[in-house]
Design a protein around this motif. Structure first.
Motif, short mmCIF file in Angstrom:
data_model
loop_
_atom_site.label_atom_id
_atom_site.label_comp_id
_atom_site.label_asym_id
_atom_site.label_seq_id
_atom_site.Cartn_x
_atom_site.Cartn_y
_atom_site.Cartn_z
N ARG A 208 0.83 -1.20 0.00
CA ARG A 208 0.00 0.00 0.00
C ARG A 208 0.86 1.24 0.00
O ARG A 208 2.04 1.19 0.30
CB ARG A 208 -0.86 0.05 1.26
N LEU A 209 0.21 2.36 -0.29
CA LEU A 209 0.87 3.64 -0.15
C LEU A 209 -0.17 4.73 -0.05
O LEU A 209 -1.33 4.54 -0.44
CB LEU A 209 1.81 3.92 -1.33
N GLN B 11 -1.53 8.85 -11.36
CA GLN B 11 -1.54 8.19 -12.68
C GLN B 11 -0.40 7.18 -12.77
O GLN B 11 -0.58 6.07 -13.29
CB GLN B 11 -1.45 9.22 -13.79
N PHE B 12 0.76 7.54 -12.27
CA PHE B 12 1.91 6.64 -12.25
C PHE B 12 1.58 5.37 -11.47
O PHE B 12 1.80 4.25 -11.95
CB PHE B 12 3.12 7.36 -11.63
N TYR B 13 1.03 5.51 -10.27
CA TYR B 13 0.71 4.34 -9.45
C TYR B 13 -0.36 3.48 -10.11
O TYR B 13 -0.29 2.25 -10.08
CB TYR B 13 0.28 4.77 -8.05
N GLY C 203 -0.48 -0.70 -11.43
CA GLY C 203 -1.46 -1.67 -10.95
C GLY C 203 -2.05 -1.37 -9.59
O GLY C 203 -2.78 -2.19 -9.04
N TYR C 204 -1.77 -0.21 -9.03
CA TYR C 204 -2.33 0.17 -7.73
C TYR C 204 -3.75 0.69 -7.93
O TYR C 204 -4.05 1.31 -8.94
CB TYR C 204 -1.45 1.22 -7.04
N GLU C 205 -4.60 0.42 -6.94
CA GLU C 205 -5.99 0.83 -6.99
C GLU C 205 -6.31 1.75 -5.82
O GLU C 205 -5.81 1.54 -4.72
CB GLU C 205 -6.90 -0.40 -6.90
N GLU C 206 -7.17 2.74 -6.05
CA GLU C 206 -7.63 3.61 -4.97
C GLU C 206 -8.61 2.82 -4.11
O GLU C 206 -9.54 2.22 -4.63
CB GLU C 206 -8.31 4.85 -5.53
N LEU D 140 -6.91 8.38 -0.57
CA LEU D 140 -6.08 7.86 -1.63
C LEU D 140 -5.08 6.82 -1.13
O LEU D 140 -3.92 6.83 -1.47
CB LEU D 140 -5.37 8.96 -2.41
N LEU D 141 -5.57 5.96 -0.29
CA LEU D 141 -4.80 4.78 0.08
C LEU D 141 -4.81 3.88 -1.15
O LEU D 141 -5.87 3.51 -1.64
CB LEU D 141 -5.45 4.07 1.27
N LEU D 142 -3.64 3.59 -1.66
CA LEU D 142 -3.54 2.74 -2.84
C LEU D 142 -2.88 1.43 -2.45
O LEU D 142 -2.01 1.41 -1.58
CB LEU D 142 -2.70 3.45 -3.92
N GLN D 143 -3.32 0.37 -3.06
CA GLN D 143 -2.73 -0.92 -2.74
C GLN D 143 -2.60 -1.76 -3.99
O GLN D 143 -3.28 -1.53 -4.98
CB GLN D 143 -3.54 -1.66 -1.69
N LYS D 144 -1.73 -2.72 -3.92
CA LYS D 144 -1.52 -3.66 -5.01
C LYS D 144 -1.33 -5.03 -4.38
O LYS D 144 -0.45 -5.22 -3.55
CB LYS D 144 -0.28 -3.28 -5.81
#
Length: 153
Positions: free
Chosen positions: A111-112, A123-125, A129-132, A137-141
């Motif tokens: 996550r990030l 957009q980069f994340y 393959g990271y998703e909101e 805006l916790l993103l995880q993959k």
């Protein structure tokens, strides 16, 4: 050609200027103090990318954590690439290194958090393959392509 590797104490001098590019003011003394706490901590890893002439142009800090409701997960605590080297694959290289390390440590996801104003970073994340997953805006993959494995059921 760029090289990605674990950070060493000799690399620390470049980190404050890179952090400043993201708006974070941190001194070399603060970096050194934090690094001394992290360098032997098995739950934290820092990687840098450098040019052929050994100039540090980016870094990533990844850490492992667990909560009562999540399985073993990694979190990217910081990623920065020099503005002179963006869009050259450096960020992708650093994130891949962080993901591989997290996977090797048995993490099921990564996550990030990203500041809401950093739309280019988002957009980069997403391209990686990271998703909101939250308004913050916790993103995880998920590292094994099974989104449900990050949470205890």
């Amino acid at each position: 050609m760029y090289f990605c590797r674990e950070i060493s104490e000799a690399d620390l001098g470049a980190l404050p200027d890179l952090a400043a590019e993201l708006g974070y003011k941190v001194t070399i003394e603060e970096i050194k103090e934090t690094f001394s706490c992290l360098e032997n901590d098995e739950t934290n890893k820092l990687f840098i990318t450098e040019t052929e002439d050994k100039m540090v142009i980016g870094w990533v800090h990844v850490s492992i954590y667990r909560t009562l409701i999540t399985k073993k997960t990694a979190i990217v605590l910081g990623l920065v690439v020099s503005s002179d080297y963006r869009k050259a694959g450096i960020g992708r290289m650093l994130m891949e290194k962080a993901e591989l390390w997290a996977q090797a440590k048995g993490c099921l996801g990564i996550r990030l958090y990203s500041n809401i104003t950093r739309t280019e970073a988002h957009q980069f994340y997403h391209r990686l393959g990271y998703e909101e997953t939250a308004n913050s805006l916790l993103l995880q993959k998920c590292l094994d392509n099974k989104p449900s494995v990050l949470f205890h059921k």
